[in-house]
Design an enzyme around this catalytic site. Structure first.
Site, PDB file in Angstrom:
ATOM      1  N   ASP A 319       0.862  -1.177   0.000  1.00  0.00           N
ATOM      2  CA  ASP A 319       0.000   0.000   0.000  1.00  0.00           C
ATOM      3  C   ASP A 319       0.908   1.239   0.000  1.00  0.00           C
ATOM      4  O   ASP A 319       2.135   1.148   0.078  1.00  0.00           O
ATOM      5  CB  ASP A 319      -0.928  -0.031   1.220  1.00  0.00           C
ATOM      6  CG  ASP A 319      -2.229   0.720   0.977  1.00  0.00           C
ATOM      7  OD1 ASP A 319      -2.236   1.678   0.181  1.00  0.00           O
ATOM      8  OD2 ASP A 319      -3.248   0.349   1.585  1.00  0.00           O
ATOM      9  N   GLU A 525     -10.644   5.976   4.755  1.00  0.00           N
ATOM     10  CA  GLU A 525      -9.659   5.348   5.634  1.00  0.00           C
ATOM     11  C   GLU A 525      -9.790   5.841   7.077  1.00  0.00           C
ATOM     12  O   GLU A 525     -10.883   5.938   7.619  1.00  0.00           O
ATOM     13  CB  GLU A 525      -8.257   5.522   5.044  1.00  0.00           C
ATOM     14  CG  GLU A 525      -8.151   4.896   3.649  1.00  0.00           C
ATOM     15  CD  GLU A 525      -6.741   4.853   3.112  1.00  0.00           C
ATOM     16  OE1 GLU A 525      -5.801   4.590   3.875  1.00  0.00           O
ATOM     17  OE2 GLU A 525      -6.579   5.058   1.895  1.00  0.00           O
TER      18      GLU A 525
END
Length: 639
Positions: A319, A525
Site C-alpha cells: 500500500d 480510511e
C-alpha cells in the site's frame, strides 16, 4: 600516365574499404534484426519472462519493483531509474477537470519514456478506480461496494466491473487498485463502505464477479493463480487489502486483527481464493497487523500461504508508503524495513516520493548479500508476467478510440440500475398503511436535509479526491436526489427545498409529504473511523422537526448503518441508500414506484454501538434490523 598510375595504385585499398563497409552494414543489419525472444508474442509467457530477466541488470530489476507517483514521473526520472510502474494517488490528476484525451497524453508520454530505455520495458500505470474511474471528471460514479452488496445481484456487479474497466481504459490506464475484498466485521471501521458486506460468502460471490468484469472471464481449465486479462478493453485488477483488514479491533483502521489462523482462513481469506481462481493480476497488502505482526512483513501469510499454498502467480504490491509505516515514527530504520518487506514476499513497492532512497538501499542490500538475488528475480518475474499477460509489450500506448467510453450513457444507465437495486427499505408506513411508493401528482412537497442536493455527499470518499468532498461541481455528470425528484414528479407539483427548514415553514405550508435526506459527510480510511456512529447534526433535528408535522420518508446516505432507533418512530418510511454515486434518479425510480424495492442489508443494522461488533451468526444477536433484511414493494402503475 602518372595520373593513371596513381589511380591504379589506389584501386585495391578502395575496393577493400568498400568491401569492409558492405560487411559492416550487413553485420549492423543482422544485429538490428537479431531475434529477441521476449519481444515475440508467439512465445510462451514464461519463456519471454526468462529471456528478458536474463538480459536485465540489477538496477533495471529494482526499477521494475518501484512504483512512483504521477507527479514525480518525469521522462528523466523514468529513464534514469527504469521505473516499472506509476500511479495516481487519490486526487492526483494531470489537470483540473482533465478530459480523457488529456489523461491519455500524460500516460503516453510516460510510456514512451519507458520504451526508450535499453530494454524497452513498458510501465504499468495504476489508479484507484474503486467505484467507477472515480478520480476523473465526468466519469460514471457507481455505488460503493456496500451498496453493491445490498443488490445481491452478481451479474450486475460483473457489468459494473466491465463498465469501470472501459472508463479506466478510456483514460489510457490499464490497471486499477480494485476490488477491495475485505469482510468488514465492525462498521466503526472507516473503510467499511469499501466492503461488500459482513458475510464471507456474500463477499466471495461479489469478488468473483467484479474480478471477471474488470479483467474478463478466465477460460476453462485456466491454471489457478496465473494472472489473466481478456483484451485491451479490460484492466488488471488488484484484490486488497491482504488480509484481515476488516477485522481489526474496534474497527480501528490499520489496527490489529486478533484471530486464530483457523478463523482468519474461515472469515477473511476465502475472497482472496476466489480472486486467485479468477486470475487476479495483483494483490495489495494491508497496513493492518495479524496478532501483532504487520502484514507487510508477514512472510508466513504472503509467501507461504498466498504464493505457495494458494499458488498465486501475479505480483504482490504494498500500500501507499507502507514500508515507511512499519515503524513509529514513520521511516525510522527504513533500510531494515525494506529488507523485511522484500523478504516477506513483496514484489512491487509503492514509493510515491522516496524512490531514490529505496532504489539505492535495495541495490546496496542485494550487492551485500543481505537480500538474495533469487528473491529479486522472483519479484521481477511476477511483474513481467503480468505485463506480458496484459499485452503491454505489443500495445503499450493508450487507444484514442476509447475516450468516448468515459461517462458513457450505457454506463450511467447501469449505475442507475445499481442504485435502485441497492436501496434497502427498512420501514414503510405506520399502523399497517404503507407510505411508499410516493404520489407523483402531489400538489406540494418538501425536500429537506443536508444530503438532498449534494453530489459529493452522494458519492462519498474516493471521489475526485482521496477523502471526497462536498458540492455539485466536481463530478461533471450526475443528478442529486433533489434534481431526481423534480424530474420524477408531475410538472404541476411544487417542490420546495431547504436543508434545515424552520418549524414555521414546515407548519404553514400544506405539504402532502416530505423527503428528508441526511447522513455522513465524505471520508476515507482513518478519517472515517467512528466510535459513535450517530447521524451528524443537524440531521436528527431535521428528522424530528419535519416528521412530527409532515408525513415523511427519511433517506440515510452513509457508508454504513448509523444510530437511527431514537428517531425511527417519527418516520413514516426509512430507506438505506448507502453511497449511491452520481445517478440520483435510481433513488426516485423506487421512491415513486417505477420499480419496486428489492435490496437486502449487506450488514447488520445495530441498535446501539454498545452492541458492536455485531454480525450475523453471533451468539447474542439482537439487532434493530438483521443481516439480509429488506422490505419489498411492487412497481406502481402511474396514470
Amino acid at each position: 600516365m602518372r595520373v593513371a598510375v596513381t589511380t591504379m595504385a589506389r584501386s585495391p585499398p578502395a575496393a577493400t574499404v568498400a568491401c569492409l563497409a558492405a560487411f559492416a552494414f550487413l553485420l549492423s543489419s543482422a544485429a538490428a534484426s537479431e531475434y529477441v525472444k521476449y519481444k515475440d508474442p508467439k512465445q510462451p509467457i514464461n519463456e519471454r519472462v526468462d529471456d528478458l530477466l536474463g538480459r536485465m541488470t540489477l538496477e533495471e530489476k529494482i526499477g521494475q519493483m518501484s512504483q512512483i507517483e504521477r507527479a514525480n514521473a518525469s521522462t528523466a526520472v523514468i529513464e534514469k531509474y527504469f521505473v516499472g510502474s506509476v500511479l495516481s494517488g487519490g486526487g492526483s490528476v494531470p489537470a483540473a477537470k482533465a478530459n480523457a484525451s488529456t489523461w491519455q497524453k500524460m500516460v503516453a508520454k510516460m510510456q514512451k519514456a519507458a520504451l526508450r530505455t535499453r530494454l524497452g520495458i513498458p510501465i504499468i500505470y495504476g489508479i484507484d478506480a474503486v467505484h467507477g474511474n472515480n478520480n476523473v471528471y465526468n466519469a460514471t460514479i457507481f455505488p460503493h461496494n456496500v451498496g453493491l452488496g445490498a443488490t445481491r445481484d452478481p451479474s450486475l456487479v460483473k457489468r459494473i466491473g466491465e463498465c469501470t474497466a472501459h472508463e479506466t481504459r478510456a483514460t489510457g490506464i490499464p490497471y486499477t487498485f480494485a476490488p477491495c475484498v475485505a469482510v468488514c466485521r465492525d462498521p466503526r471501521w472507516g473503510r467499511c463502505y469499501e466492503s461488500f458486506g459482513e458475510d464471507t460468502r456474500l463477499v466471495q460471490l461479489m469478488t468473483s464477479n467484479i474480478v471477471a468484469g474488470l479483467q474478463g472471464d478466465v477460460p476453462k481449465k485456466h491454471p489457478k493463480g496465473v494472472p489473466f486479462l481478456g483484451g485491451a478493453k479490460r484492466v488488471a485488477g488488484c484484490a486488497k487489502h491482504f488480509v484481515g483488514d476488516g477485522g481489526t479491533r474496534q474497527g480501528i483502521n490499520e489496527n490489529n486483527t486478533e484471530l486464530s489462523f483457523h478463523d482468519l482462513m474461515r472469515i477473511h481469506m476465502p475472497p482472496y481464493d476466489n480472486a486467485v481462481i479468477k486470475g487476479i493480476s495483483t494483490i495489495m497488502i494491508s497496513y493492518s497487523s495479524w496478532n501483532g505482526v504487520k502484514m507487510h512483513e508477514n512472510k508466513f501469510l504472503i509467501t507461504d500461504t498466498l504464493k505457495t499454498k494458494m499458488n498465486f502467480r501475479g505480483f504482490v504490491i504494498t500500500d501507499w508508503q507502507a514500508v515507511d509505516r512499519l515503524t513509529s515514527p514513520q521511516h525510522k530504520h527504513y533500510y531494515h524495513s525494506i529488507q523485511e518487506t522484500i523478504h516477506a514476499g513483496i514484489d512491487m513497492v509503492m514509493i510515491p516520493y522516496d524512490y531514490p532512497e529505496f532504489v539505492a538501499d535495495l541495490v546496496s542490500q542485494v550487492k551485500k548479500g543481505q537480500i538474495k538475488l533469487d528473491r529479486i528475480n522472483d519479484a521481477v518475474s511476477r511483474i513481467l508476467r503480468v505485463k506480458f499477460t496484459m499485452g503491454l509489450f505489443e500495445d503499450p500506448l493508450p487507444d484514442p478510440r476509447l475516450t468516448d467510453k468515459l461517462g458513457a450513457q450505457d454506463h450511467r444507465k447501469t449505475a442507475r440500475e445499481a442504485v435502485r437495486k441497492s436501496l434497502v427499505l427498512l420501514k414503510n408506513g405506520k399502523k399497517g398503511k404503507p407510505m411508499l411508493p410516493l404520489e407523483k401528482k402531489a400538489k406540494k412537497i418538501l425536500v429537506a436535509g443536508s444530503h438532498a442536493h449534494n453530489l459529493g455527499y452522494q458519492c462519498g470518499g474516493w471521489t475526485g479526491t482521496w477523502q471526497g468532498q462536498s458540492g455539485n461541481d466536481f463530478t461533471g455528470v450526475g443528478k442529486t436526489i433533489l434534481e431526481a425528484i423534480k424530474a420524477a414528479v408531475d410538472n404541476d407539483t411544487a417542490v420546495e427545498h431547504s436543508e434545515e427548514p424552520d418549524k414555521e415553514t414546515i407548519t404553514k405550508n400544506e405539504y402532502e409529504y416530505a423527503v428528508v435526506a441526511v447522513g455522513e459527510a465524505p471520508y476515507a480510511e482513518t478519517a472515517g473511523d467512528n466510535q459513535n456512529l450517530t447521524i451528524p447534526e443537524p440531521g436528527p433535528k431535521v428528522i424530528k422537526d419535519v416528521c412530527v408535522h409532515v408525513k415523511c420518508v427519511v433517506i440515510i446516505v452513509s457508508g454504513r448503518p448509523l444510530v437511527v432507533e431514537p428517531y425511527i418512530d417519527y418516520m413514516d418510511a426509512l430507506v438505506a441508500a448507502w453511497l449511491p454515486g452520481t445517478e440520483g434518479q435510481g433513488i426516485t425510480d423506487v421512491l415513486f414506484g417505477d420499480y419496486g424495492f428489492t435490496g437486502k442489508l449487506p450488514r447488520t443494522w445495530f441498535k446501539s454501538v454498545d452492541q458492536l461488533p455485531l454480525n450475523y451468526g453471533d451468539k447474542h444477536y439482537k439487532p434493530l434490523f438483521p443481516f439480509g433484511f429488506g422490505l419489498t414493494t411492487k412497481a406502481a402503475s402511474h396514470d
